[in-house]
Structures are given as C-alpha cells and as structure tokens.
Scaffold this active site. Structure first.
Site, PDB file in Angstrom:
ATOM      1  N   GLU A 158       3.429   1.052  -3.020  1.00 24.92           N
ATOM      2  CA  GLU A 158       4.573   1.361  -3.887  1.00 24.92           C
ATOM      3  C   GLU A 158       5.910   1.016  -3.236  1.00 24.92           C
ATOM      4  O   GLU A 158       6.885   0.720  -3.912  1.00 24.92           O
ATOM      5  CB  GLU A 158       4.557   2.848  -4.243  1.00 24.92           C
ATOM      6  CG  GLU A 158       3.743   3.146  -5.481  1.00 24.92           C
ATOM      7  CD  GLU A 158       4.223   4.432  -6.119  1.00 24.92           C
ATOM      8  OE1 GLU A 158       4.739   4.379  -7.243  1.00 24.92           O
ATOM      9  OE2 GLU A 158       4.106   5.490  -5.474  1.00 24.92           O
ATOM     10  N   GLY A 208      -5.192  -0.536   5.170  1.00 22.87           N
ATOM     11  CA  GLY A 208      -4.303   0.622   5.201  1.00 22.87           C
ATOM     12  C   GLY A 208      -4.734   1.583   6.288  1.00 22.87           C
ATOM     13  O   GLY A 208      -5.389   1.183   7.259  1.00 22.87           O
ATOM     14  N   GLY A 213      -8.727   4.947   4.132  1.00 22.81           N
ATOM     15  CA  GLY A 213      -9.949   4.130   4.163  1.00 22.81           C
ATOM     16  C   GLY A 213     -11.206   4.987   4.062  1.00 22.81           C
ATOM     17  O   GLY A 213     -12.171   4.621   3.385  1.00 22.81           O
ATOM     18  N   GLU A 230      -9.884  -2.656   6.488  1.00 26.75           N
ATOM     19  CA  GLU A 230      -9.063  -3.033   7.648  1.00 26.75           C
ATOM     20  C   GLU A 230      -8.126  -1.860   7.884  1.00 26.75           C
ATOM     21  O   GLU A 230      -7.199  -1.643   7.104  1.00 26.75           O
ATOM     22  CB  GLU A 230      -8.254  -4.308   7.347  1.00 26.75           C
ATOM     23  CG  GLU A 230      -9.095  -5.535   7.043  1.00 26.75           C
ATOM     24  CD  GLU A 230      -9.790  -6.103   8.262  1.00 26.75           C
ATOM     25  OE1 GLU A 230      -9.531  -5.625   9.383  1.00 26.75           O
ATOM     26  OE2 GLU A 230     -10.612  -7.009   8.092  1.00 26.75           O
ATOM     27  N   GLU A 357      -2.063   6.599  16.368  1.00 34.90           N
ATOM     28  CA  GLU A 357      -1.340   5.408  15.938  1.00 34.90           C
ATOM     29  C   GLU A 357       0.068   5.847  15.505  1.00 34.90           C
ATOM     30  O   GLU A 357       0.214   6.608  14.565  1.00 34.90           O
ATOM     31  CB  GLU A 357      -2.064   4.754  14.759  1.00 34.90           C
ATOM     32  CG  GLU A 357      -1.367   3.490  14.300  1.00 34.90           C
ATOM     33  CD  GLU A 357      -2.048   2.830  13.102  1.00 34.90           C
ATOM     34  OE1 GLU A 357      -2.375   3.533  12.131  1.00 34.90           O
ATOM     35  OE2 GLU A 357      -2.240   1.601  13.142  1.00 34.90           O
TER      36      GLU A 357
HETATM   37  P1  NAD Z   1      -1.959   3.779   3.349  1.00 34.42           P
HETATM   38  O1  NAD Z   1      -3.373   3.961   3.718  1.00 34.42           O
HETATM   39  O2  NAD Z   1      -1.118   4.980   3.139  1.00 34.42           O
HETATM   40  O3  NAD Z   1      -1.835   2.919   2.000  1.00 34.42           O
HETATM   41  C1  NAD Z   1      -2.442   1.659   1.858  1.00 34.42           C
HETATM   42  C2  NAD Z   1      -2.662   1.384   0.377  1.00 34.42           C
HETATM   43  O4  NAD Z   1      -3.618   2.327  -0.120  1.00 34.42           O
HETATM   44  C3  NAD Z   1      -1.417   1.529  -0.499  1.00 34.42           C
HETATM   45  O5  NAD Z   1      -1.433   0.522  -1.484  1.00 34.42           O
HETATM   46  C4  NAD Z   1      -1.626   2.894  -1.114  1.00 34.42           C
HETATM   47  O6  NAD Z   1      -0.946   3.053  -2.346  1.00 34.42           O
HETATM   48  C5  NAD Z   1      -3.127   2.937  -1.299  1.00 34.42           C
HETATM   49  N1  NAD Z   1      -3.711   4.278  -1.397  1.00 34.42           N
HETATM   50  C6  NAD Z   1      -3.230   5.446  -0.881  1.00 34.42           C
HETATM   51  N2  NAD Z   1      -4.045   6.478  -1.208  1.00 34.42           N
HETATM   52  C7  NAD Z   1      -5.075   5.953  -1.919  1.00 34.42           C
HETATM   53  C8  NAD Z   1      -6.248   6.513  -2.512  1.00 34.42           C
HETATM   54  N3  NAD Z   1      -6.537   7.801  -2.431  1.00 34.42           N
HETATM   55  N4  NAD Z   1      -7.083   5.673  -3.157  1.00 34.42           N
HETATM   56  C9  NAD Z   1      -6.839   4.340  -3.215  1.00 34.42           C
HETATM   57  N5  NAD Z   1      -5.738   3.768  -2.691  1.00 34.42           N
HETATM   58  C10 NAD Z   1      -4.871   4.554  -2.041  1.00 34.42           C
HETATM   59  O7  NAD Z   1      -1.350   2.827   4.460  1.00 34.42           O
HETATM   60  P2  NAD Z   1       0.145   2.361   4.654  1.00 34.42           P
HETATM   61  O8  NAD Z   1       0.948   3.526   5.120  1.00 34.42           O
HETATM   62  O9  NAD Z   1       0.605   1.597   3.438  1.00 34.42           O
HETATM   63  O10 NAD Z   1      -0.041   1.295   5.836  1.00 34.42           O
HETATM   64  C11 NAD Z   1      -0.116   1.652   7.167  1.00 34.42           C
HETATM   65  C12 NAD Z   1      -1.545   1.696   7.679  1.00 34.42           C
HETATM   66  O11 NAD Z   1      -2.203   0.468   7.398  1.00 34.42           O
HETATM   67  C13 NAD Z   1      -1.629   1.855   9.187  1.00 34.42           C
HETATM   68  O12 NAD Z   1      -2.610   2.795   9.530  1.00 34.42           O
HETATM   69  C14 NAD Z   1      -2.065   0.475   9.662  1.00 34.42           C
HETATM   70  O13 NAD Z   1      -2.723   0.450  10.890  1.00 34.42           O
HETATM   71  C15 NAD Z   1      -2.910   0.012   8.560  1.00 34.42           C
HETATM   72  N6  NAD Z   1      -3.007  -1.438   8.558  1.00 34.42           N
HETATM   73  C16 NAD Z   1      -4.183  -2.035   8.951  1.00 34.42           C
HETATM   74  C17 NAD Z   1      -4.300  -3.418   9.003  1.00 34.42           C
HETATM   75  C18 NAD Z   1      -5.579  -4.086   9.420  1.00 34.42           C
HETATM   76  O14 NAD Z   1      -5.768  -5.241   9.061  1.00 34.42           O
HETATM   77  N7  NAD Z   1      -6.465  -3.444  10.155  1.00 34.42           N
HETATM   78  C19 NAD Z   1      -3.207  -4.206   8.649  1.00 34.42           C
HETATM   79  C20 NAD Z   1      -2.032  -3.589   8.256  1.00 34.42           C
HETATM   80  C21 NAD Z   1      -1.951  -2.191   8.213  1.00 34.42           C
END
Ligand code: NAD
Length: 454
Positions: A158, A208, A213, A230, A357
């Site tokens: 978002e 995320g 995850g 990821e 992290e």
């Molecule tokens: P987040 O997990 O909060 O959100 C990621 C996505 O998931 C967003 O689009 C969000 O709206 C969605 N989401 C949130 N709750 C959900 C639910 N219950 N069901 C389905 N979708 C949902 O992560 P963030 O704060 O946007 O990003 C940061 C995190 O992402 C860090 O932990 C980072 O390490 C990780 N990350 C990992 C990689 C990788 O390739 N391993 C790359 C970039 C970021």
C-alpha cells in the site's frame, strides 16, 4: 463512496497522489479477469509470447526515466538506484523472453510406447510484493510467470503502489492482452488475504516479512496452493584478517546502508576477525561518515529516507537503552522520515540488534577469533538469505561459502541479485528460488504423458 489511499513521498511527508483503495471485491474481479484471459494467453504460440515479452522489456526502457522518478519519489530511493532498478525490470523481461521457446521436457525410455514430460502453466498466479524494491521484485515474479503462460494478479504494498499501477498500463501498450496482468491496490489484511484464500488462484508468489510469509503458507494450505516465499534476512559480512581490508571496508556501507538498509539482503552483521577490528573500524568510519544522505532526486544522493514514520520508530527502537553507537553518519534535519547510518559496536551475538532484522541503516560489528567461530556466528540466526566472505585465501573463502546456511553468497564482493542466477533463502528466509534459468519450474506443473505404440 470510493475509499481512497493517500500515497506519501517519504522525503517530504507530502501526499504524492491519492488513488482508489481496492477491497475484496476488486480482488475477485481481478481474479475473474485473469481466469478469463488464461486460456487464450496459454495458447499464444511460444514465439509470439517471446515477442510480447521482448516488447514489454522495450516499453519499460522507453519509460525508464518516468518509472524511475516515480519509484524514487514514492519509495524515497536515490534516483541513480531507481534507474538501476527499472533497468533491471527491463532486463528481467528480456531474459525471460527467451524462455517460452526453451520450456523443455524430458523423453524417458519405457516399454510399449513413448513417455515424455511437458510443463503446463498453473493458471492464475497471485503476486504479493513489499515496498522496498516495488516494481523490481514484482518483475522477478512477472517475468517467469508470464513466460510460462500464466495470468497474474499483482498486489503491491500500500505504501508504494504507483509504479505497479503505471506498469499495468504499459503492459497494454506493449500489446499484452487485457486481463493477463491485473493490479489491485489494497491492504494485505483484506486484498492480500483474499488472494491467498481465493479458490481460483493456483499459486502465491510472496516477498515480504517472515511473519506475514508464515500466515500466507498457513492460508495457502487450505486450498493446497503452490507457494514461494522470499522473506527476511540478517545476513553476515565475514571479513578475515587476510582480506583486502580497505576494499572490504569501502564496500561494507553500501552492502548494509543501500536503500537505507531496507533490503532483505542487507549485510547487517559485520563479522570481523578480532586481530584487525581496530584497523577495519577506522576504515569503516571514513566510509560511513562520507555517505551522502538526502533528497532522492539529487543525483549526488547515496541514501534516502526510511519509508514511513512508523517504520522509522521501529528502527529507532534499536537505539534505546544506551545502544553502543560507534559510528554515526549524517541525515537531514527537515521533514521526511530521515535516519542516519549507524554502526553499533561492541555488540554481543545474543543482543537484539544482532539477532532481529532491523530493516534500516543500523549495522553491528562482532569480532570472531577463527574460521570455525566465524561460521558458527554467521549461521547462528533463524535466517539464511545472503552473505559475503572477504579473504585472499581462496580455499578458505570457498570452504566458508559451502559451510554457510544461506542461499546467495558472494566472495570478495557483496553481490546478491543477478537476473541470470537463482535468488532465495535457506531456513526462515523462505523457500523457492527466483530469477535464473530454473525460475519457470516454480510457475509450471510437470506433466508426464505416455503414448502407447503397440
Ligand atoms: P510485509 O510482509 O509487511 O508486506 C509484504 C506484502 O504482503 C505487502 O504487499 C502487504 O500488503 C502484504 N500482506 C500483509 N499482510 C498480509 C496478509 N495477511 N495476507 C496477504 N498479504 C499480506 O513486508 P514489508 O514490510 O512490505 O517488507 C519488508 C519485509 O520484506 C522485510 O522483512 C524484508 O526482509 C522482506 N523482503 C524480502 C525479500 C526477499 O527476496 N527475501 C525482498 C524484499 C523484502
């Protein structure tokens, strides 16, 4: 009345754009559109699908500056970095334009006929991505998904939806049929969760946090959806006494403070052989204090702000209780979610800053005595995404690389992501691999066919 979402510019805290916020019904509409488009898309000949992906790559190049400016402003990243990221988006579609005509199977010797395998697309794939590399991470999933003949519903974070919305328009401009790429902007708790639960979605490709995850893996179990994850990281940067210390110290800041530390691959645990810690710290201080933190649209900027006020508060919490700040860089004193690059030392391997992290510009330096201890400390984490090894002893560097429980390692460099090599994590950094020649395996089902000849 339409629910609207105010998209902010992290460098100024001003509203960049107001756009409609989607809900569950919008997800359902997008899934229906993707489902309707699937039969025709999978039937497009491999050569024509390749051509369309090549055109999509060219269209991204034609709009590179526009997309880079949008990403730089919305995600608060330096414009030079944003150009590199959008360049990578174009490269991904170029790379996977070679895939439709190379989606090979096996022929297997059996009696009474001919046995062979083919790879079928999954159908509708849900792509859920974070805010740190918004369009780039989406492209890592879109490239192989589309090349394999799937249609997609992309849900950006978002906080950073603008490039995804524009990308959907560019897909049509490049000639992709309506319904093949659908974008829904909305909260994870409603739109993301609906994608995970939707019976017509065959797979979720998620990037995320490890926490979200986990809930996605659990939700996907209901419908036995395919999932690739990821997730987070706490990656080590291992610096041995026999390394080129000046090179390791000069490279260490961008390996952890790039994208203001909001990088899943951030080498946020700098493990240094004890005999050279003082020398290394002196070199590191010079490099960290020289980092130019400021306006993302200034060509000279190397680090921008954090993504949001609440994220900045979370990062700042790691400085509570008298954290041992050894090096502090600079940051603007103005509106914007600014935070200076910081190195903590001495830090114990059990301290919170060494284990969690942070996803911000805070690194810890931890000394080690020998190779065995270096490996033990590096692997002492729930994560296993990436890492670096700095040593002039090639044998040692390779031994350590093999011993580390992480998916993406680099020796005498801090490289993590290349379009042509696999990327993904061990342990709680997730499962599945993106990019590289085998990514299509995660967007196809293998089918075995026997043709009787007697
Ligand atoms: P987040 O997990 O909060 O959100 C990621 C996505 O998931 C967003 O689009 C969000 O709206 C969605 N989401 C949130 N709750 C959900 C639910 N219950 N069901 C389905 N979708 C949902 O992560 P963030 O704060 O946007 O990003 C940061 C995190 O992402 C860090 O932990 C980072 O390490 C990780 N990350 C990992 C990689 C990788 O390739 N391993 C790359 C970039 C970021």
């Amino acid at each position: 009345m339409t629910d609207t979402l105010a998209v902010l510019e992290p460098a100024t805290e001003a509203v960049l754009e107001e756009i409609p916020r989607g809900g569950v019904q919008d997800v359902d509409r997008a899934v229906a559109a993707a489902k309707a488009a699937f039969p025709a898309w999978r039937a497009v000949s491999p050569a024509d699908r390749a051509l369309l992906l090549r055109r999509l790559s060219d269209t991204v190049v034609d709009h590179l500056e526009e997309l880079a400016q949008l990403e730089a402003r919305n995600a608060g990243k330096p414009i030079g970095d944003a150009r590199g990221e959008i360049g990578m988006v174009a490269q991904v579609f170029g790379y996977y334009s070679g895939a439709p005509e190379r989606l090979l199977g096996d022929t297997i010797p059996v009696s009474g006929g001919q046995a062979f395998t083919v790879r079928e697309p999954l159908g509708v794939v849900g792509l859920i991505v974070p805010w740190n590399f918004p369009l780039t991470i989406a492209a890592w999933k879109l490239g192989p998904a589309l090349a394999a003949g799937n249609t997609v519903v992309l849900k950006p974070a978002e906080l950073t939806p603008l490039t995804a919305v524009r990308f959907a328009e560019l897909c049509l401009e490049a000639g992709l049929p309506e319904g093949v790429v659908n974008v829904v902007v909305g909260p994870g708790s409603t739109c993301g969760a609906r994608l995970v639960a939707h019976p017509d979605v065959a797979k979720i490709a998620f990037t995320g946090s490890t926490e979200v995850g986990r809930s996605i893996a659990a939700g996907a179990a209901e419908t036995i959806k395919r999932v690739t994850l990821e997730l987070g990281g706490k990656s080590p940067n291992l610096i041995f006494a026999d390394a080129d210390l000046a090179a390791a110290a000069a490279a260490a800041p961008s390996a952890v403070f790039g994208n203001a530390g909001q990088d899943c691959c951030a080498r946020s645990r700098i493990l240094v052989q004890a005999s050279v810690v003082d020398e290394f710290m002196a070199e590191l201080e010079r490099a960290v204090t020289a980092i130019r933190v400021g306006d993302p649209l200034d060509e000279a900027t190397e680090m921008g702000p954090l993504i949001s006020a609440s994220h900045r508060a979370g990062v700042a919490s790691f400085l509570d209780d008298g954290a041992p700040i050894a090096i502090r860089g600079s940051a603007p004193n103005a509106p914007g979610f600014w935070f200076p690059p910081i190195v903590l030392s001495p830090v114990g391997p059990g301290d919170r800053a060494a284990r969690e992290e942070i996803f911000g510009p805070i690194a810890v330096v931890i000394p080690f005595s020998d190779e065995t201890e270096a490996i033990r400390l590096a692997n002492d984490t729930i994560y296993g995404l990436s890492g670096s090894i700095w040593s002039r002893d090639g044998g040692r560097a390779l031994r350590v690389a093999r011993a580390l429980d992480a998916g993406v390692l680099s020796i005498n460099s801090n490289t993590s992501v290349r379009v042509s090599t696999p990327f993904g994590g061990f342990k709680q950094s997730g499962y599945g691999r993106e990019l590289g020649p085998h990514a299509l395996d995660a967007y196809t089902e293998e089918k075995s066919i026997f043709f009787a000849t007697v």
